[in-house]
Structures are given as structure tokens and as C-alpha cells.
Scaffold this motif. Structure first.
Motif, PDB file in Angstrom:
ATOM      1  N   PRO A 158       0.807  -1.221   0.000  1.00 29.48           N
ATOM      2  CA  PRO A 158       0.000   0.000   0.000  1.00 29.48           C
ATOM      3  C   PRO A 158       0.838   1.269   0.000  1.00 29.48           C
ATOM      4  O   PRO A 158       1.376   1.645   1.034  1.00 29.48           O
ATOM      5  CB  PRO A 158      -0.840  -0.131   1.277  1.00 29.48           C
ATOM      6  CG  PRO A 158      -0.099  -1.079   2.146  1.00 29.48           C
ATOM      7  CD  PRO A 158       0.755  -1.942   1.289  1.00 29.48           C
ATOM      8  N   VAL A 159       0.930   1.885  -1.159  1.00 27.00           N
ATOM      9  CA  VAL A 159       1.696   3.140  -1.294  1.00 27.00           C
ATOM     10  C   VAL A 159       0.791   4.192  -1.948  1.00 27.00           C
ATOM     11  O   VAL A 159      -0.314   3.885  -2.399  1.00 27.00           O
ATOM     12  CB  VAL A 159       2.961   2.950  -2.171  1.00 27.00           C
ATOM     13  CG1 VAL A 159       4.004   2.152  -1.433  1.00 27.00           C
ATOM     14  CG2 VAL A 159       2.609   2.288  -3.500  1.00 27.00           C
ATOM     15  N   GLY A 160       1.266   5.424  -1.974  1.00 30.85           N
ATOM     16  CA  GLY A 160       0.536   6.495  -2.668  1.00 30.85           C
ATOM     17  C   GLY A 160      -0.768   6.866  -1.999  1.00 30.85           C
ATOM     18  O   GLY A 160      -1.731   7.234  -2.682  1.00 30.85           O
ATOM     19  N   CYS A 161      -0.827   6.743  -0.648  1.00 31.61           N
ATOM     20  CA  CYS A 161      -2.087   7.040   0.031  1.00 31.61           C
ATOM     21  C   CYS A 161      -1.819   7.740   1.360  1.00 31.61           C
ATOM     22  O   CYS A 161      -0.715   7.674   1.906  1.00 31.61           O
ATOM     23  CB  CYS A 161      -2.860   5.758   0.280  1.00 31.61           C
ATOM     24  SG  CYS A 161      -1.983   4.592   1.313  1.00 31.61           S
ATOM     25  N   THR A 162      -2.843   8.420   1.848  1.00 26.74           N
ATOM     26  CA  THR A 162      -2.792   8.987   3.205  1.00 26.74           C
ATOM     27  C   THR A 162      -4.080   8.594   3.918  1.00 26.74           C
ATOM     28  O   THR A 162      -5.115   8.418   3.273  1.00 26.74           O
ATOM     29  CB  THR A 162      -2.686  10.527   3.185  1.00 26.74           C
ATOM     30  OG1 THR A 162      -3.750  11.036   2.384  1.00 26.74           O
ATOM     31  CG2 THR A 162      -1.363  11.005   2.649  1.00 26.74           C
ATOM     32  N   PHE A 163      -3.987   8.458   5.227  1.00 24.35           N
ATOM     33  CA  PHE A 163      -5.159   8.042   5.997  1.00 24.35           C
ATOM     34  C   PHE A 163      -5.931   9.271   6.461  1.00 24.35           C
ATOM     35  O   PHE A 163      -5.347  10.191   7.040  1.00 24.35           O
ATOM     36  CB  PHE A 163      -4.718   7.205   7.198  1.00 24.35           C
ATOM     37  CG  PHE A 163      -5.858   6.721   8.039  1.00 24.35           C
ATOM     38  CD1 PHE A 163      -6.756   5.784   7.538  1.00 24.35           C
ATOM     39  CD2 PHE A 163      -6.054   7.214   9.316  1.00 24.35           C
ATOM     40  CE1 PHE A 163      -7.822   5.339   8.312  1.00 24.35           C
ATOM     41  CE2 PHE A 163      -7.109   6.764  10.098  1.00 24.35           C
ATOM     42  CZ  PHE A 163      -7.999   5.824   9.587  1.00 24.35           C
ATOM     43  N   ASP A 164      -7.233   9.269   6.185  1.00 22.81           N
ATOM     44  CA  ASP A 164      -8.096  10.359   6.620  1.00 22.81           C
ATOM     45  C   ASP A 164      -8.804   9.934   7.906  1.00 22.81           C
ATOM     46  O   ASP A 164      -9.646   9.030   7.884  1.00 22.81           O
ATOM     47  CB  ASP A 164      -9.108  10.694   5.514  1.00 22.81           C
ATOM     48  CG  ASP A 164      -9.916  11.942   5.852  1.00 22.81           C
ATOM     49  OD1 ASP A 164     -10.306  12.095   7.026  1.00 22.81           O
ATOM     50  OD2 ASP A 164     -10.155  12.755   4.939  1.00 22.81           O
ATOM     51  N   LEU A 165      -8.444  10.591   8.989  1.00 24.79           N
ATOM     52  CA  LEU A 165      -8.963  10.207  10.298  1.00 24.79           C
ATOM     53  C   LEU A 165     -10.479  10.392  10.393  1.00 24.79           C
ATOM     54  O   LEU A 165     -11.188   9.565  10.969  1.00 24.79           O
ATOM     55  CB  LEU A 165      -8.262  11.067  11.357  1.00 24.79           C
ATOM     56  CG  LEU A 165      -8.551  10.774  12.815  1.00 24.79           C
ATOM     57  CD1 LEU A 165      -8.100   9.382  13.192  1.00 24.79           C
ATOM     58  CD2 LEU A 165      -7.847  11.806  13.685  1.00 24.79           C
TER      59      LEU A 165
END
Lengths: 521, 69
Positions: A158-165
Motif C-alpha cells: 500500500p503506497v501512494g495514500c494517506t489516511f483520513d482520520l
């Protein structure tokens, strides 16, 4: 977790595995046969020889059967994402959804449009337009596969992503990183080339059957000449990309590599096991996990790091960690994952109580725009999924299944390369018709092509366990909270549906092969 | 434009009429699509998060991912 939820997880896994296995019976033949047909039709257009038109139309008929029966079998998998895996589907957000949407659009517009011209357009459109439609159908089918493989690769890496809380979703931050990750690029070439090999083996096998029956001699010989060369080249490419897969897995999924090898204790300059028999107890007793083994010295180290003396960690080192080599113990990863879960719980509480200060503090932890956020995401969120594990040994996938599946895949792949090369050579020398043992082997190897292809997927997917998204989400929290009985009922419904479809495919296919190509004028 | 449309429709009509094996395959496709969308999707495969707002979906998944408070 309730026992019914754990049963839901098990039934959902079984159902997904069964559906994917059946779906993948149809897909690789579509991918490869579409290209072989396009090459045959290109010959027809270039030479004007009616023989190639008749040959193309025969293989196109078999392609049509496979396409018609296989079409929409993948839709069930997408239904299952929504019904059985709703936590997962929400958590992966548009990262998984975007490639699937592109796949749906490409599959619909390219394949559906041009396949009609391919089947209805003989004598209705110009030769060149028809040929273009055939190539575009092949391109559409393969591009569809590319996007599915991109989505699958993200689950492995899993790359190229950010976690939205706030939304509890991973949002895509870089499409390029997702679509062009080394795992995705290599997986695309490996899967597509192996599918081309499978289709080539199918064409060679069916043609060999005609030669054994002394029927359709010219069509069989010419089809073999084309498919065996095409297949041998693709089998070689599969081997090369397979080697590259090993090197990538060694870096991004070292536990999968260790399990594939039954390697409990790592070391430097390790051999690759060619043939071996695992002890039922495995290597958990710190003894030799093998009853017997034959290995090639230093090949595992070379395969993993292009260095015959390189260090390859085993299952035990990956669990225990090694500070000198920068490997965190799994127990530490579990602790870090639990801190992320705790942060999410505190965030939930802050939302409930309306505590804005606490909410802002936790949001800052997950903010990639700040140094504090980047550190938390790198040092803690990267191990989020570990927080759900009960014991460090939970990270070990099914070693025997992986070990044997890997050997079936590689062993069969080597056999295919050898067989296709020998068949091509004998055919070129005009001695193939006399080699009846070789023709019989070519016929009997056809089912093995499907077994090897399925074994490859078993290595990829079982090797990812216990994760549904590597390191971020284990399967045990990915499933929907629905009654296990509803999943078990649909399991058997799908099993019945797919078995009927498979029986129809085999029955219609064998009948059409038995009928053979249309009569010459 | 109308001529092109007429030609296209004619192309498909003639194509479907001339089918032999294709008729059987189309029967299989239609039957399969009916079972998939008309039976399985409708009665057996509901989306547990369907009909909820994005915030409600997030709340539901957050609840599922976290231990009971």
C-alpha cells in the motif's frame, strides 16, 4: 470478537477464494487467446490466404465460448466487496475503487464494442477495420486485467495514500505511485505473460489433439508453429518476471518469501529448495522443518537480492526482530498498532463529547503536512493492522500451502517452457506428427496450465495473510458484521452457479473442438 | 447521421440473426445476468453500508474497527 463474526470472516474468505478461483479459470484464456487470434488475423490480412481466415474464425469461436461463459463472473467479486467486506471496502476508499472503475469502463467500452465487430463484422466491414477491432478487443481485455492487478498490488504494497482520520479511509495521494509501484508493474507483466503462456498451451494442446486424430493437419501445424513460439517467449518472460517478483517480495513482503521457502531460520548465502517435504510440525520446534530437501546452493540469496551471499531473514527472525539489521520485533509492531487504535478510540470519544482540543490534538498526529504527523504515520500508522493481532506468530501465513503452491507454479512453468520449445523445434523440423508421445503430453499438459496459474494466485494471496491490506488491515477486522449463515448460504449458491457455468464451458468447448473449423468453402 | 445509425442497427440485427452457436451463448449470458442481478444481488447480497451518508458510513466503520468503549 464474537464467534459468529469469526465464522463470518472464515465463510467470507472461503467464498471469495472460491469465486476468485472460478473466475480465474476463464480470464487467462481470454487474455492470451485474444492476442493469438489477433496475430492469426494479421497474417490473414497481410497474406490474403483464406486458410488464415478459417483458422482465425475457428479459434475465435473457442474464444467466444470462453468469453461468453466467463463474462460477469468477476462482478460477483465486486458484490462480495460490498456485502461481505464492507469494512475493507470503506477503509481502502477510492484507491481500490478507482482502478476497478477504470477497469469497468474499459471492459465495457472497448471489449463490448469491438467484440461485436469481431464476431458480426466478417464480410460487413473492411478487412483492416475488422483486424483493428480484433486487436482492440485484445487490448481492452488486457487493459482491464491491468487495472485489477493494480488494485491487487496495492493490497500487497500500500503506497501512494494517506489516511483520513475523519472518514476512516485511505485517500489516494499519488495515482502514479499506486499504478506504477514496482509490485504493480511486475505483477502486470508476470500475470499477463503467464496468461499468454496458458493460452498458447491451450492452442498447442488442441492442435496436438487434431494431429493425433489426423484431422485438420495444416491448421494444427500452423497453429502450433505460432502458439509454441509465442508461448515459449511468454514462458521465458514469466520466468524473468517471476525472478523479479522474488526480489520485490524479499523487500516488501519478507514473511511471504520466508513462508514460500519454509525458511524458519535465516542466514547468508542460502540455498533455494527445489524439491522438499515439510515436517507436519513445521519448524516451530526449532528443528529442521524438512523431512528431506534438494536445494540449489545460494540461489535463494541470489533470487532475493541478486547477491549469492546475501542475508535472507527467516520466519523466526522476522518475528523476533533484529536491531542490527533494522528489523522491528512483531511484538513492538503490535504495540505501535495498538497505540494507533487507541488514538482512534480517543478520537471517537472526542467526537462524542465534543472535546475540540482533544480532537485537534489527535488530528495533528495523522496530518502528513506536519513533521509530527509524518513521524506518527511512518512510525506508528504503518503498523496499524498489527494492533489487532493477538500474538506475534499470527503474522505467519500457511507455510505448507505456500511452499507447495510455489513449487507447483515454478515446476510447471519450467515444464511449459521446455515443452513449448521442444514442440516448436520438432514442428519446425517437420517431425512433430511422428512424435506421438510429445503430442499426447501437449494434450495432457493443458489442465496443468490452469493448475499452475491458480497455484500462482495461491502464492500471492495466501502469502499476504493475515493481511487484507499488508500491515494496515488484517482479514479479521475487514469483514462486515453480518450473520455467518447468510454468507454460508451464498457460498453454496455461488458454488452451484459456477459449477454449472464451468460444466457448460467444458461441454460446449469440447463439442466445438470435436466439430472443428468450418468446412473449406 | 441517421444513415449511420440505421447501418449500425442493421449491423447488429443481421449479426444476431446469423448466429448459430451464439444463440446458445447469449442464452447462457442472459440467464447468468438474471441470476446475478435479479436474484443474487437483490435478495442475497445487500450492501450493509448502503443508504447511509458518508459521515454515517465513517461512524459505522469506526465502530467496527474499535473495541467497545
Amino acid at each position: 470478537m464474537s464467534s459468529d463474526y469469526l465464522q463470518t470472516v472464515d465463510w467470507s474468505r472461503a467464498q471469495f477464494a472460491m469465486t476468485a478461483v472460478y473466475h480465474w479459470l476463464f480470464v487467462p484464456l481470454t487474455l492470451g487467446l485474444s492476442v493469438l487470434i489477433a496475430i492469426m488475423e494479421t497474417r490473414y490480412v497481410r497474406t490474403g490466404d483464406a486458410f488464415w481466415r478459417r483458422t482465425t474464425r475457428f479459434w475465435m469461436r473457442l474464444f467466444g465460448i470462453n468469453f461468453a461463459i466467463g463474462i460477469a463472473t468477476g462482478i460477483i467479486l465486486e458484490f462480495e466487496f460490498g456485502t461481505n467486506w464492507s469494512n475493507y471496502s470503506h477503509f481502502v476508499g477510492d484507491i481500490f475503487g478507482a482502478p476497478l472503475a477504470i477497469e469497468g469502463i474499459m471492459a465495457f467500452f472497448m471489449e463490448s464494442t469491438f467484440i461485436a465487430v469481431m464476431f458480426f463484422g466478417w464480410d460487413r466491414v473492411s478487412k483492416r477495420f475488422h483486424l483493428a477491432a480484433t486487436w482492440l478487443t485484445a487490448l481492452g481485455a488486457n487493459l482491464s486485467a491491468v487495472w485489477i492487478l493494480v488494485a491487487n498490488s496495492w493490497m500487497q504494497y500500500p503506497v501512494g495514500c494517506t489516511f483520513d482520520l475523519a472518514t476512516v479511509r485511505n485517500e489516494m495521494s499519488s495515482f502514479r505511485e499506486v499504478a506504477c509501484s514496482p509490485v504493480a508493474v511486475n505483477k502486470i507483466f508476470h500475470t499477463v505473460s503467464s496468461s499468454f503462456t496458458l493460452a498458447a498451451l491451450f492452442v498447442v494442446g488442441v492442435s496436438a489433439w487434431y494431429l493425433l486424430r489426423r484431422r485438420e493437419q495444416r491448421m494444427a501445424r500452423q497453429s502450433i508453429a505460432l502458439a509454441s513460439l509465442f508461448g515459449a517467449v511468454c514462458a521465458l518472460l514469466t520466468a524473468v518476471t517471476g525472478h523479479r517478483s522474488g526480489a520485490i517480495i524479499a523487500r516488501v513482503q519478507p514473511m511471504k518469501l520466508a513462508a514460500m521457502e519454509g525458511l524458519y531460520r535465516g542466514g547468508e548465502g542460502l540455498p533455494l529448495t527445489v524439491v522438499g517435504l515439510l515436517r507436519p510440525a513445521g519448524g516451530e520446534e526449532n528443528g529442521d522443518p524438512f523431512l528431506f530437501r534438494i536445494g540449489v546452493p545460494r540461489l535463494l540469496s541470489f533470487m532475493s537480492f541478486n547477491d549469492p551471499n546475501a542475508y535472507v531473514p527467516g520466519i523466526d527472525e522476522l518475528i523476533e526482530g533484529d536491531s542490527v539489521r533494522g528489523m522491528l520485533p512483531v511484538a513492538e509492531k503490535i504495540a505501535r498498532g495498538r497505540r494507533v487504535i487507541d488514538s482512534l478510540a480517543r478520537y471517537r470519544e472526542a467526537l462524542r463529547t465534543g472535546d475540540e482540543a482533544a480532537k485537534a490534538g489527535i488530528e495533528a498526529l495523522f496530518d502528513p503536512a506536519t513533521a509530527e504527523g509524518r513521524e506518527f504515520l511512518r512510525e506508528y500508522y504503518a503498523y496499524f493492522g498489527y494492533g489487532y493481532l493477538e500474538s506475534p506468530r499470527d503474522v505467519v501465513p500457511d507455510v505448507p500451502l505456500l511452499f507447495y503452491s510455489f513449487r507447483v507454479m515454478v515446476g510447471a512453468g519450467m515444464l511449459f517452457l521446455l515443452l513449448l520449445a521442444v514442440v516448436w523445434l520438432c514442428n519446425r523440423c517437420g517431425r512433430l506428427a511422428g512424435q506421438r508421445w510429445l503430442l499426447r503430453t501437449a494434450v495432457w499438459v493443458v489442465p496443468l496450465a490452469w493448475i499452475a496459474s491458480q497455484a500462482g494466485w495461491a502464492v500471492a494471496e495466501v502469502g499476504r495473510q493475515p493481511w487484507v491490506v499488508q500491515d494496515l488491515m488484517p482479514v479479521t477486522v475487514a469483514a462486515s458484521k453480518i450473520p455467518s449463515s447468510s454468507v454460508s448460504v451464498t457460498f453454496f449458491l455461488f458454488l452451484a452457479l459456477f459449477t454449472v457455468l464451468l460444466a457448460a464451458e467444458i461441454g460446449i468447448m469440447l463439442r466445438q473442438i470435436s466439430i472443428g473449423p468450418e468446412p473449406e468453402n | 447521421m441517421i444513415s449511420l445509425l440505421r447501418k449500425t442497427i442493421r449491423f447488429y440485427v443481421d449479426g444476431f440473426r446469423a448466429m448459430t452457436l451464439g444463440r446458445t451463448l447469449w442464452m447462457i449470458i442472459l440467464l447468468k445476468l438474471f441470476v446475478l442481478f435479479g436474484v443474487l444481488r437483490l435478495f442475497f447480497l445487500p450492501d450493509p453500508l448502503a443508504g447511509r451518508s458518508p459521515a454515517q458510513r465513517a461512524e459505522s466503520v469506526r465502530e467496527n474497527l474499535l473495541p467497545e468503549p
